[in-house]
Design a protein around this motif. Structure first.
Motif, PDB file in Angstrom:
ATOM      1  N   ALA A  42       3.197   8.755  -4.378  1.00 17.68           N
ATOM      2  CA  ALA A  42       3.309   7.971  -3.133  1.00 17.68           C
ATOM      3  C   ALA A  42       3.823   6.552  -3.543  1.00 17.68           C
ATOM      4  O   ALA A  42       3.193   5.893  -4.454  1.00 17.68           O
ATOM      5  CB  ALA A  42       2.147   8.023  -2.262  1.00 17.68           C
ATOM      6  N   HIS A  43       4.973   6.257  -2.858  1.00 16.57           N
ATOM      7  CA  HIS A  43       5.451   4.817  -2.980  1.00 16.57           C
ATOM      8  C   HIS A  43       5.718   4.269  -4.111  1.00 16.57           C
ATOM      9  O   HIS A  43       5.208   3.161  -4.670  1.00 16.57           O
ATOM     10  CB  HIS A  43       4.153   3.826  -2.196  1.00 16.57           C
ATOM     11  N   GLY A  44       6.481   4.956  -5.023  1.00 18.46           N
ATOM     12  CA  GLY A  44       7.253   4.473  -6.301  1.00 18.46           C
ATOM     13  C   GLY A  44       6.343   4.423  -7.310  1.00 18.46           C
ATOM     14  O   GLY A  44       5.389   5.182  -7.501  1.00 18.46           O
ATOM     15  N   PRO A  78       3.513   0.732  -6.310  1.00 21.84           N
ATOM     16  CA  PRO A  78       4.347   0.022  -5.512  1.00 21.84           C
ATOM     17  C   PRO A  78       5.395   0.957  -4.802  1.00 21.84           C
ATOM     18  O   PRO A  78       5.648   1.888  -5.184  1.00 21.84           O
ATOM     19  CB  PRO A  78       4.993  -1.128  -6.363  1.00 21.84           C
ATOM     20  N   GLY A  79       6.093   0.397  -3.723  1.00 23.79           N
ATOM     21  CA  GLY A  79       6.950   1.182  -3.067  1.00 23.79           C
ATOM     22  C   GLY A  79       8.353   0.650  -2.962  1.00 23.79           C
ATOM     23  O   GLY A  79       8.664  -0.310  -3.719  1.00 23.79           O
ATOM     24  N   GLY A  80       9.311   1.502  -2.693  1.00 21.85           N
ATOM     25  CA  GLY A  80      10.645   1.127  -2.579  1.00 21.85           C
ATOM     26  C   GLY A  80      11.532   1.109  -3.960  1.00 21.85           C
ATOM     27  O   GLY A  80      12.755   0.566  -3.994  1.00 21.85           O
ATOM     28  N   LEU A  81      10.780   1.723  -4.886  1.00 21.32           N
ATOM     29  CA  LEU A  81      11.563   1.865  -6.310  1.00 21.32           C
ATOM     30  C   LEU A  81      12.271   3.217  -6.323  1.00 21.32           C
ATOM     31  O   LEU A  81      13.205   3.592  -7.334  1.00 21.32           O
ATOM     32  CB  LEU A  81      10.469   1.720  -7.347  1.00 21.32           C
ATOM     33  N   GLN A  82      12.054   4.048  -5.359  1.00 20.64           N
ATOM     34  CA  GLN A  82      12.706   5.557  -5.485  1.00 20.64           C
ATOM     35  C   GLN A  82      13.532   5.565  -4.298  1.00 20.64           C
ATOM     36  O   GLN A  82      13.179   5.131  -3.199  1.00 20.64           O
ATOM     37  CB  GLN A  82      11.759   6.734  -5.580  1.00 20.64           C
ATOM     38  N   ILE A  83      14.833   6.254  -4.695  1.00 22.15           N
ATOM     39  CA  ILE A  83      15.584   6.734  -3.621  1.00 22.15           C
ATOM     40  C   ILE A  83      15.233   7.940  -2.962  1.00 22.15           C
ATOM     41  O   ILE A  83      15.628   8.346  -1.767  1.00 22.15           O
ATOM     42  CB  ILE A  83      17.025   6.767  -4.082  1.00 22.15           C
ATOM     43  N   SER A  84      14.306   8.658  -3.546  1.00 22.29           N
ATOM     44  CA  SER A  84      13.832  10.048  -3.226  1.00 22.29           C
ATOM     45  C   SER A  84      12.251  10.007  -3.324  1.00 22.29           C
ATOM     46  O   SER A  84      12.027   9.620  -4.497  1.00 22.29           O
ATOM     47  CB  SER A  84      14.693  11.345  -3.896  1.00 22.29           C
ATOM     48  N   GLU A  85      11.551  10.447  -2.445  1.00 23.64           N
ATOM     49  CA  GLU A  85      10.294  10.678  -2.696  1.00 23.64           C
ATOM     50  C   GLU A  85       9.743  11.829  -1.491  1.00 23.64           C
ATOM     51  O   GLU A  85      10.313  11.600  -0.300  1.00 23.64           O
ATOM     52  CB  GLU A  85       9.829   9.440  -2.336  1.00 23.64           C
TER      53      GLU A  85
END
Length: 330
Positions: A42-44, A78-85
């Motif tokens: 979850a979340h990067g 952390p979040g926002g580091l992945q384009i897909s999750e």
């Protein structure tokens, strides 16, 4: 609105979830390439080489009385580091965007079936929050796009300066038991890139005649309490107006990889306990030592303004310094 459903750990006593140059959608930050992670995370991920990077399970293991290991939940990454999750994908524009021109910015959120996601649960009064920042942490924008019948989100945006920008889509898919998530992608803005230096840490920020003062220190790997107090002309502002279901809205980005944090303060308007200023308190946890940029949105006299701070996690921040960091009005 039930604060338990709010995006990125909004609500009372919330712990922050952090949520990185070239190329659209595939971000390679100054601290290295984005890690490729499994959908269950979850979340990067935490790309900081000085922190624990064992993200295969995001769990520590404790020995039980039988001599077997029992997994226990570790800190949320952390979040926002992945384009897909979790099967969801942020699909940004695939062409460069112009600098200094108003554009109809369009993107999609694709669901696990590969089709545009159509059903969302509202968080902070909106179906989706879009955060934009250039990779030098300037040019911050927080906007709320409109979902079209074709499944595309659209919003008028102006990218003031050239250079790679990071976009963050913060949303909660309807019916998903895992709740909200934040996806991130890079978009290119044409022109010569001239990075701006990150402002030095300071305890005050000025915007449109308002002064916002930061009290508290951001500690790495430990709970921290930050209170941001709003004043105008030397007088405390005690009649802040609700904005997205709260008296203040905080986003933080970690310098380097732009790991993302989206959090709501303790309490909410109308609960009989939370004052309408001047102080707005956040309970936070930074995932690592380093430099972070904080963006506080608050509303007063019908206008939303943003106060910006540079803070350092892992050491005591400096007391008031001459020359406040600049903010901006929406």
């Amino acid at each position: 609105m039930n604060t338990a459903t709010k995006v990125g750990a909004f609500g009372a006593g919330v712990s922050l979830a952090f949520g990185v140059a070239l190329g659209i959608g595939n971000a390679v930050g100054p601290v290295g390439a984005e890690p490729a992670l499994s959908d269950h995370q979850a979340h990067g991920a935490n790309p900081d080489p000085d922190t624990d990077t064992d993200t295969d399970t995001e769990m520590d293991q404790d020995m039980n009385h039988d001599g077997h290991t029992t997994p226990t939940a570790g800190p949320e990454a952390p979040g926002g580091l992945q384009i897909s999750e979790r099967g969801y994908t942020l699909a940004p524009p695939d062409e460069p965007l112009p600098a200094g021109e108003r554009t109809d910015f369009r993107f999609r959120i694709l669901g696990p079936d590969g089709e545009p996601l159509a059903d969302y649960e509202k968080t902070h009064d909106k179906d989706l929050h879009l955060i934009v920042a250039r990779r030098d942490l300037s040019g911050f924008q927080h906007v709320h796009p409109t979902l079209g019948a074709d499944g595309a989100w659209s919003v008028p945006l102006t990218f003031a300066n050239a250079g790679d920008h990071r976009i963050f889509a913060d949303f909660s898919p309807a019916g998903d038991p895992d709740g909200p998530l934040t996806l991130g992608a890079d978009v290119a803005v044409t022109g010569g890139y001239r990075p701006e230096p990150l402002p030095e840490p300071a305890r005050t920020a000025g915007v449109d005649g308002y002064t916002v003062t930061l009290d508290g220190d951001l500690a790495a790997g430990a709970d921290s309490e930050l209170t941001l107090s709003v004043s105008r002309d030397g007088r405390p502002v005690t009649d802040l107006e609700p904005y997205l279901g709260a008296y203040g809205h905080l986003v933080a980005l970690r310098s380097g990889d732009l790991a993302y944090l989206h959090v709501h303060p303790q309490g909410e308007p109308g609960d009989g306990e939370t004052p309408a200023g001047p102080g707005i308190t956040f309970h936070t946890r930074a995932p690592s030592e380093g430099t972070y940029r904080l963006y506080l949105d608050f509303q007063h006299n019908g206008a939303v303004r943003t106060a910006e701070f540079t803070v350092t996690a892992g050491q005591v921040a400096q007391r008031p310094t001459p020359g406040a960091s600049a903010g901006h009005a929406h």
